[in-house]
Design a protein around this motif. Structure first.
Motif, PDB file in Angstrom:
ATOM      1  N   SER A 269       0.836  -1.193   0.000  1.00 17.22           N
ATOM      2  CA  SER A 269       0.000   0.000   0.000  1.00 17.22           C
ATOM      3  C   SER A 269       0.872   1.245   0.000  1.00 17.22           C
ATOM      4  O   SER A 269       2.026   1.218   0.415  1.00 17.22           O
ATOM      5  CB  SER A 269      -0.899   0.011   1.238  1.00 17.22           C
ATOM      6  OG  SER A 269      -0.123   0.181   2.404  1.00 17.22           O
ATOM      7  N   THR A 270       0.286   2.354  -0.457  1.00 17.18           N
ATOM      8  CA  THR A 270       1.043   3.608  -0.480  1.00 17.18           C
ATOM      9  C   THR A 270       1.478   4.002   0.916  1.00 17.18           C
ATOM     10  O   THR A 270       2.577   4.509   1.125  1.00 17.18           O
ATOM     11  CB  THR A 270       0.186   4.725  -1.100  1.00 17.18           C
ATOM     12  OG1 THR A 270      -0.174   4.324  -2.422  1.00 17.18           O
ATOM     13  CG2 THR A 270       0.951   6.028  -1.162  1.00 17.18           C
ATOM     14  N   GLY A 271       0.625   3.742   1.895  1.00 19.47           N
ATOM     15  CA  GLY A 271       0.952   4.110   3.259  1.00 19.47           C
ATOM     16  C   GLY A 271       2.191   3.425   3.785  1.00 19.47           C
ATOM     17  O   GLY A 271       2.946   3.992   4.564  1.00 19.47           O
ATOM     18  N   SER A 272       2.430   2.168   3.389  1.00 20.58           N
ATOM     19  CA  SER A 272       3.596   1.439   3.873  1.00 20.58           C
ATOM     20  C   SER A 272       4.831   1.681   3.017  1.00 20.58           C
ATOM     21  O   SER A 272       5.929   1.264   3.388  1.00 20.58           O
ATOM     22  CB  SER A 272       3.303  -0.065   3.928  1.00 20.58           C
ATOM     23  OG  SER A 272       2.983  -0.558   2.635  1.00 20.58           O
ATOM     24  N   LEU A 273       4.677   2.345   1.887  1.00 18.99           N
ATOM     25  CA  LEU A 273       5.816   2.613   1.007  1.00 18.99           C
ATOM     26  C   LEU A 273       6.654   3.775   1.514  1.00 18.99           C
ATOM     27  O   LEU A 273       7.884   3.749   1.440  1.00 18.99           O
ATOM     28  CB  LEU A 273       5.313   2.912  -0.405  1.00 18.99           C
ATOM     29  CG  LEU A 273       6.359   3.372  -1.436  1.00 18.99           C
ATOM     30  CD1 LEU A 273       7.416   2.301  -1.651  1.00 18.99           C
ATOM     31  CD2 LEU A 273       5.672   3.723  -2.748  1.00 18.99           C
ATOM     32  N   PHE A 274       6.005   4.803   2.064  1.00 19.79           N
ATOM     33  CA  PHE A 274       6.693   6.029   2.441  1.00 19.79           C
ATOM     34  C   PHE A 274       6.797   6.182   3.962  1.00 19.79           C
ATOM     35  O   PHE A 274       5.905   5.766   4.703  1.00 19.79           O
ATOM     36  CB  PHE A 274       5.961   7.243   1.872  1.00 19.79           C
ATOM     37  CG  PHE A 274       5.866   7.229   0.366  1.00 19.79           C
ATOM     38  CD1 PHE A 274       6.992   7.385  -0.421  1.00 19.79           C
ATOM     39  CD2 PHE A 274       4.636   7.039  -0.265  1.00 19.79           C
ATOM     40  CE1 PHE A 274       6.909   7.368  -1.806  1.00 19.79           C
ATOM     41  CE2 PHE A 274       4.536   7.020  -1.645  1.00 19.79           C
ATOM     42  CZ  PHE A 274       5.679   7.181  -2.416  1.00 19.79           C
TER      43      PHE A 274
END
Length: 433
Positions: free
Chosen positions: A2-7
């Protein structure tokens, strides 16, 4: 993922280097009516030229459409090589033996020059000669690398050595490559700090910097040029074009000869303890043999990986490119499966049709550009030499001046051919990975 866990929570869409070296604040001031030298572009090339002319007693004004050094001079990965991609055989076939050797000599001199310049000017920019591990992405590429070492011309020996796949982990903590070679003289620096130090010395030499002031027109006069900007019109005896990947329509001859290509970079969050020593045991900078190349290194404190490359057929945004670059890191280093991205950014590099940097003079305008993604040393070196040419100094002569600066029919600055070319090379790179 997910985008949340990428950044990371403090993720930034700006170069990692800008954290330690924010963009400089330069007072606008009034433009003079006339200067001896006007330089268009405040990156490594433009500032290096300006340093020569200002110290040579010429009134010098540097223009930039953005902040000083906003472009790739503070957006690159900080890796330093000899910068010349074609080998002696290729250059000899194109230009003859004398010019071929002169061009290769420019590359060697640029690498030597930047180390000497940093030391002589006392620029604190984490400069170090750490060497490069150039990895083979398949067995055929490894054979080619091995053969290139066996046929090195005596006067252009790299001092390098071949690393077979069985010994690869002594250089890099991955099994994804098929061996490689080490170039021990290649170096590294912090691009933001280097640019800042160069900018300080240009200002100390008496040059002026006009930021957020694009040159919108250049008119040839009997003696010199008339430049139009949003802040007024001025005259200059000499003009240096130092715009590289940001070359625009005010210099159409140069624009037709450089191909702007997006280069995308990320910084990871801080690595777990001991990870840097396992993945980069010799602290090398790394590149590989793919045409759609990736390049990476540890930052100077060895806590993060700086990872860059070409990731798309067309230009994309750093949010999308971050995921693709992170996926490549994990492919190379599976133990980084949970690593997050703290910074993601991009900049425009300038390729040329013969994969050589070029410098010289056309229609009265001095120029240097086209570093093909390897400009950290060459940009400053050619800028320095062009500055010497403006001063009329014989040491300003360059080997690359003898190579014709080529364009192609129907090319006017928009690389319409880039998407199919990248698709083809990506397909070719993927074979026997």
């Amino acid at each position: 993922m997910s985008t949340g866990s990428l950044f990371t929570d403090d993720f930034k869409l700006s170069p990692y280097w800008w954290d330690a070296t924010p963009r400089p604040e330069i007072s606008p001031g009034d433009l003079p009516e006339r200067v001896d030298v006007a330089v268009i572009g405040s990156g490594y090339t433009g500032l290096s030229a300006a340093l020569q002319t200002a110290r040579g007693g010429r009134s010098t004004l540097v223009f930039d459409a953005e902040d000083a050094g906003w472009g790739c001079s503070t957006r690159n990965g900080g890796q330093i090589s000899t910068s010349v991609k074609p080998n002696l055989a290729e250059l000899t076939k194109r230009h003859g033996p004398q010019t071929a050797r002169a061009i290769l000599s420019d590359g060697r001199k640029s690498l030597k020059w930047i180390g000497e310049f940093v030391a002589e000017e006392n620029i604190e920019c984490s400069f170090g000669v750490v060497g490069r591990f150039h990895a083979a992405h398949n067995t055929a590429a490894f054979r080619n690398l091995t053969e290139s070492f066996a046929t090195e011309p005596e006067e252009f020996e790299t001092g390098g050595w071949v690393v077979p796949r069985s010994e690869q982990r002594e250089e890099l903590g991955t099994d994804a490559y098929h061996g490689g070679v080490v170039y021990p003289r290649h170096a590294v620096l912090d691009p933001g700090k280097f640019h800042h130090g160069l900018l300080e010395r240009v200002l100390q030499a008496g040059a002026a910097i006009a930021t957020h002031c694009p040159v919108t027109g250049i008119e040839r006069m009997k003696q010199g040029f008339r430049l139009t900007t949003p802040r007024g019109i001025l005259e200059a005896r000499d003009v240096v074009v130092a715009t590289n990947g940001y070359t625009g329509k005010i210099t159409p001859w140069q624009r037709r000869r450089v191909i702007p290509i997006g280069s995308y970079v990320i910084a990871t969050e801080e690595l777990p303890p001991g990870m840097a020593d396992r993945l980069f045991p010799k602290n090398r900078i790394v590149s590989d043999t793919r045409k759609v190349v990736y390049y990476y290194r540890l930052c100077s404190d060895r806590r993060r990986i700086i990872f860059g490359g070409r990731v798309s057929h067309g230009e994309t945004d750093p949010i999308k490119s971050a995921a693709k670059l992170r996926d490549e890191i994990v492919r190379l280093f599976p133990e980084l499966a949970n690593i997050r991205v703290s910074h993601s950014w991009m900049g425009l590099v300038a390729y040329t049709f013969d994969t050589l940097a070029h410098a010289g003079k056309h229609d009265g305008l001095h120029y240097a550009m086209g570093y093909c993604g390897s400009g950290v040393a060459m940009a400053g070196y050619l800028g320095m030499r062009v500055g010497q040419q403006v001063l009329g100094l014989p040491e300003g002569r360059l080997g690359v001046e003898a190579a014709p600066f080529q364009t192609r029919p129907l090319y006017y600055g928009w690389p319409w051919f880039l998407a199919p070319s990248v698709s083809y090379y990506r397909w070719r790179d993927s074979r026997n990975r």
